[in-house]
Motif scaffolding. Structure first.
Motif, PDB file in Angstrom:
ATOM      1  N   GLU A  29       5.546   8.999  -9.571  1.00 45.45           N
ATOM      2  CA  GLU A  29       5.859   9.110  -8.146  1.00 45.45           C
ATOM      3  C   GLU A  29       6.620  10.399  -7.885  1.00 45.45           C
ATOM      4  O   GLU A  29       7.585  10.712  -8.578  1.00 45.45           O
ATOM      5  CB  GLU A  29       6.689   7.920  -7.679  1.00 45.45           C
ATOM      6  CG  GLU A  29       7.080   7.987  -6.215  1.00 45.45           C
ATOM      7  CD  GLU A  29       7.918   6.792  -5.788  1.00 45.45           C
ATOM      8  OE1 GLU A  29       8.807   6.968  -4.940  1.00 45.45           O
ATOM      9  OE2 GLU A  29       7.677   5.689  -6.316  1.00 45.45           O
ATOM     10  N   PRO A  41       2.151   8.927   3.090  1.00 40.08           N
ATOM     11  CA  PRO A  41       2.067   9.063   1.627  1.00 40.08           C
ATOM     12  C   PRO A  41       0.646   9.303   1.135  1.00 40.08           C
ATOM     13  O   PRO A  41      -0.326   9.198   1.894  1.00 40.08           O
ATOM     14  CB  PRO A  41       2.600   7.720   1.123  1.00 40.08           C
ATOM     15  CG  PRO A  41       2.246   6.763   2.230  1.00 40.08           C
ATOM     16  CD  PRO A  41       2.396   7.538   3.505  1.00 40.08           C
ATOM     17  N   ALA A  42       0.550   9.622  -0.163  1.00 41.85           N
ATOM     18  CA  ALA A  42      -0.758   9.876  -0.774  1.00 41.85           C
ATOM     19  C   ALA A  42      -0.863   9.142  -2.096  1.00 41.85           C
ATOM     20  O   ALA A  42       0.127   8.985  -2.824  1.00 41.85           O
ATOM     21  CB  ALA A  42      -0.958  11.378  -0.994  1.00 41.85           C
ATOM     22  N   LEU A  44      -3.228   9.152  -5.657  1.00 43.95           N
ATOM     23  CA  LEU A  44      -4.146   9.946  -6.458  1.00 43.95           C
ATOM     24  C   LEU A  44      -4.719   9.079  -7.576  1.00 43.95           C
ATOM     25  O   LEU A  44      -3.964   8.490  -8.359  1.00 43.95           O
ATOM     26  CB  LEU A  44      -3.432  11.153  -7.057  1.00 43.95           C
ATOM     27  CG  LEU A  44      -2.537  11.974  -6.099  1.00 43.95           C
ATOM     28  CD1 LEU A  44      -1.900  13.140  -6.852  1.00 43.95           C
ATOM     29  CD2 LEU A  44      -3.335  12.469  -4.897  1.00 43.95           C
ATOM     30  N   LEU A  59       1.847  17.559  -8.380  1.00 44.69           N
ATOM     31  CA  LEU A  59       2.678  16.537  -7.743  1.00 44.69           C
ATOM     32  C   LEU A  59       3.854  17.115  -6.964  1.00 44.69           C
ATOM     33  O   LEU A  59       4.113  16.730  -5.818  1.00 44.69           O
ATOM     34  CB  LEU A  59       3.182  15.533  -8.785  1.00 44.69           C
ATOM     35  CG  LEU A  59       2.154  14.525  -9.299  1.00 44.69           C
ATOM     36  CD1 LEU A  59       2.746  13.677 -10.408  1.00 44.69           C
ATOM     37  CD2 LEU A  59       1.648  13.640  -8.166  1.00 44.69           C
ATOM     38  N   LEU A  62       2.707  18.925  -3.768  1.00 46.14           N
ATOM     39  CA  LEU A  62       2.253  17.970  -2.761  1.00 46.14           C
ATOM     40  C   LEU A  62       3.424  17.241  -2.112  1.00 46.14           C
ATOM     41  O   LEU A  62       3.448  17.051  -0.890  1.00 46.14           O
ATOM     42  CB  LEU A  62       1.297  16.956  -3.398  1.00 46.14           C
ATOM     43  CG  LEU A  62      -0.036  17.502  -3.920  1.00 46.14           C
ATOM     44  CD1 LEU A  62      -0.831  16.387  -4.588  1.00 46.14           C
ATOM     45  CD2 LEU A  62      -0.853  18.142  -2.805  1.00 46.14           C
ATOM     46  N   ALA A  63       4.396  16.850  -2.917  1.00 50.77           N
ATOM     47  CA  ALA A  63       5.543  16.122  -2.378  1.00 50.77           C
ATOM     48  C   ALA A  63       6.400  16.993  -1.473  1.00 50.77           C
ATOM     49  O   ALA A  63       7.015  16.497  -0.515  1.00 50.77           O
ATOM     50  CB  ALA A  63       6.392  15.568  -3.521  1.00 50.77           C
ATOM     51  N   ARG A  67       6.287  14.350   1.834  1.00 52.24           N
ATOM     52  CA  ARG A  67       5.656  13.046   1.700  1.00 52.24           C
ATOM     53  C   ARG A  67       5.857  12.497   0.282  1.00 52.24           C
ATOM     54  O   ARG A  67       6.162  13.232  -0.655  1.00 52.24           O
ATOM     55  CB  ARG A  67       4.163  13.117   2.030  1.00 52.24           C
ATOM     56  CG  ARG A  67       3.343  13.905   1.022  1.00 52.24           C
ATOM     57  CD  ARG A  67       1.884  13.992   1.463  1.00 52.24           C
ATOM     58  NE  ARG A  67       1.686  15.080   2.402  1.00 52.24           N
ATOM     59  CZ  ARG A  67       1.290  14.933   3.662  1.00 52.24           C
ATOM     60  NH1 ARG A  67       1.048  13.728   4.147  1.00 52.24           N
ATOM     61  NH2 ARG A  67       1.113  15.978   4.441  1.00 52.24           N
ATOM     62  N   ARG A  68       5.681  11.207   0.158  1.00 59.89           N
ATOM     63  CA  ARG A  68       5.676  10.535  -1.134  1.00 59.89           C
ATOM     64  C   ARG A  68       4.263  10.608  -1.700  1.00 59.89           C
ATOM     65  O   ARG A  68       3.298  10.311  -0.990  1.00 59.89           O
ATOM     66  CB  ARG A  68       6.101   9.078  -0.952  1.00 59.89           C
ATOM     67  CG  ARG A  68       6.116   8.236  -2.217  1.00 59.89           C
ATOM     68  CD  ARG A  68       6.338   6.778  -1.858  1.00 59.89           C
ATOM     69  NE  ARG A  68       6.404   5.920  -3.031  1.00 59.89           N
ATOM     70  CZ  ARG A  68       6.131   4.613  -3.014  1.00 59.89           C
ATOM     71  NH1 ARG A  68       5.778   4.008  -1.881  1.00 59.89           N
ATOM     72  NH2 ARG A  68       6.230   3.885  -4.119  1.00 59.89           N
ATOM     73  N   VAL A  69       4.143  10.990  -2.958  1.00 56.96           N
ATOM     74  CA  VAL A  69       2.839  11.116  -3.598  1.00 56.96           C
ATOM     75  C   VAL A  69       2.859  10.311  -4.894  1.00 56.96           C
ATOM     76  O   VAL A  69       3.771  10.462  -5.712  1.00 56.96           O
ATOM     77  CB  VAL A  69       2.494  12.588  -3.898  1.00 56.96           C
ATOM     78  CG1 VAL A  69       1.110  12.696  -4.526  1.00 56.96           C
ATOM     79  CG2 VAL A  69       2.568  13.424  -2.621  1.00 56.96           C
ATOM     80  N   HIS A 112      -3.130   8.724   2.406  1.00 61.18           N
ATOM     81  CA  HIS A 112      -4.142   9.710   2.029  1.00 61.18           C
ATOM     82  C   HIS A 112      -4.634   9.353   0.628  1.00 61.18           C
ATOM     83  O   HIS A 112      -3.840   9.259  -0.305  1.00 61.18           O
ATOM     84  CB  HIS A 112      -3.545  11.117   2.034  1.00 61.18           C
ATOM     85  CG  HIS A 112      -3.090  11.579   3.381  1.00 61.18           C
ATOM     86  ND1 HIS A 112      -3.962  11.968   4.363  1.00 61.18           N
ATOM     87  CD2 HIS A 112      -1.843  11.701   3.910  1.00 61.18           C
ATOM     88  CE1 HIS A 112      -3.291  12.321   5.441  1.00 61.18           C
ATOM     89  NE2 HIS A 112      -2.002  12.165   5.191  1.00 61.18           N
ATOM     90  N   TRP A 281      -4.488  17.198   4.672  1.00 65.39           N
ATOM     91  CA  TRP A 281      -3.683  16.035   5.052  1.00 65.39           C
ATOM     92  C   TRP A 281      -2.958  16.265   6.376  1.00 65.39           C
ATOM     93  O   TRP A 281      -2.955  15.393   7.252  1.00 65.39           O
ATOM     94  CB  TRP A 281      -2.667  15.719   3.954  1.00 65.39           C
ATOM     95  CG  TRP A 281      -3.265  15.217   2.682  1.00 65.39           C
ATOM     96  CD1 TRP A 281      -4.541  14.771   2.477  1.00 65.39           C
ATOM     97  CD2 TRP A 281      -2.606  15.118   1.414  1.00 65.39           C
ATOM     98  NE1 TRP A 281      -4.713  14.395   1.169  1.00 65.39           N
ATOM     99  CE2 TRP A 281      -3.555  14.587   0.492  1.00 65.39           C
ATOM    100  CE3 TRP A 281      -1.329  15.414   0.960  1.00 65.39           C
ATOM    101  CZ2 TRP A 281      -3.238  14.358  -0.844  1.00 65.39           C
ATOM    102  CZ3 TRP A 281      -1.009  15.183  -0.378  1.00 65.39           C
ATOM    103  CH2 TRP A 281      -1.949  14.660  -1.268  1.00 65.39           C
TER     104      TRP A 281
END
Length: 296
Positions: A29, A41-42, A44, A59, A62-63, A67-69, A112, A281
């Motif tokens: 996470e 959030p996303a 994967l 990661l 993206l975060a 956002r939380r990924v 996402h 996104w």
């Protein structure tokens, strides 16, 4: 075979266990190192012989888009246990896992969804089944139906050899020689071996069968109103780039070709891949919010 550039977790990334109605899943996470979570959030989803670690290089970036990924191991993959039941590893069954994960991760918000390679076929099931409302869907190095070319041959070997000869044999005969030929560093070699041998043999063989026999569901996917991105490396040796471009056209989806990358753009060109995902996104969220406002 994808090889993470490094195994040390970057800032803001931590291992987690995600508890769902379908079971507990191992995950990595990522949350913003600075700032707060302001965006959706996303999730994967990795490919056939992959794991959550295949997304390590993207990661943190993206975060940082606020956002939380979450990257996961599917059931039977690496650190997520799975049963010996072959039917637990169909794309439909794994797609139900993706639904459950998305509902927990989203907590009421749209998620996402990104599926890499075989993970794209699995994630597609979750989008089509209508159980979850997704913010967007990205097919990363995935295709409309069964995999083709050199990787199809590798999939057939996994399907045939794992049940009879075992994972150790497959490692020594197939994965290790490829890694040595590519000068993979010793510490990553050790990780790749551990990862393969930790897979469920039943799961790996059944998933290989699925990626070799999956039928075309693009017309069904097109009926789902979700922003869709098709992203792949210009030298992809899984589904041919032309097939993925044609799939994007059939879907009316955006298409991004990552220069210099092959089948694992999140590993081979992480910054380009992360930038494309974040832009897509953000645009999907803006469109969704604009649509909501116009309907009020």
């Amino acid at each position: 075979m994808s090889t993470p550039r490094f195994l040390d977790l970057p800032p803001g990334v931590a291992p987690q266990k995600i508890v769902t109605s379908q079971g507990t899943f191992a995950a990595l996470e990522a949350q913003p190192v600075s700032g707060v979570i302001e965006r959706w959030p996303a999730l994967l989803v990795p490919g056939l012989t992959g794991s959550k670690e295949d997304f390590i290089a993207v990661l943190m970036t993206l975060a940082q888009s606020a956002r939380r990924v979450v990257a996961v191991d599917l059931r039977g993959q690496y650190e997520t246990p799975g049963p010996d039941d072959r039917e637990a590893y169909t794309c439909a069954a794994l797609g139900a896992d993706v639904d459950a994960l998305s509902q927990v991760i989203g907590g009421g918000e749209p998620v996402h969804l990104v599926g890499h390679s075989f993970g794209g076929l699995v994630a597609r099931e979750a989008v089509i089944d209508g159980m979850t409302k997704f913010a967007s869907f990205t097919l990363m190095s995935s295709g409309p139906a069964a995999i083709e070319g050199r990787r199809a041959g590798s999939g057939r070997k996994i399907m045939e050899e794992v049940p009879t000869l075992g994972l150790e044999h497959v490692w020594h005969q197939r994965f290790e020689p490829e890694a040595l030929a590519n000068d993979v560093p010793e510490e990553i070699m050790a990780f790749l071996r551990k990862r393969l041998l930790t897979n469920s043999p039943t799961g790996l063989a059944r998933m290989a069968e699925q990626v070799l026999t999956m039928h075309d569901r693009i017309d069904e996917l097109r009926q789902i109103e979700v922003p869709t991105l098709v992203l792949y490396g210009e030298h992809d040796d899984g589904w041919p780039p032309e097939a993925q471009s044609e799939m994007a056209a059939r879907l009316g989806a955006e298409c991004v070709v990552v220069p210099g990358a092959a089948h694992s753009p999140a590993v081979e060109a992480p910054e380009t891949t992360a930038a494309a995902l974040v832009r897509f996104w953000n645009e999907a969220e803006t469109h969704s919010l604009d649509t909501r406002s116009s309907n009020m």
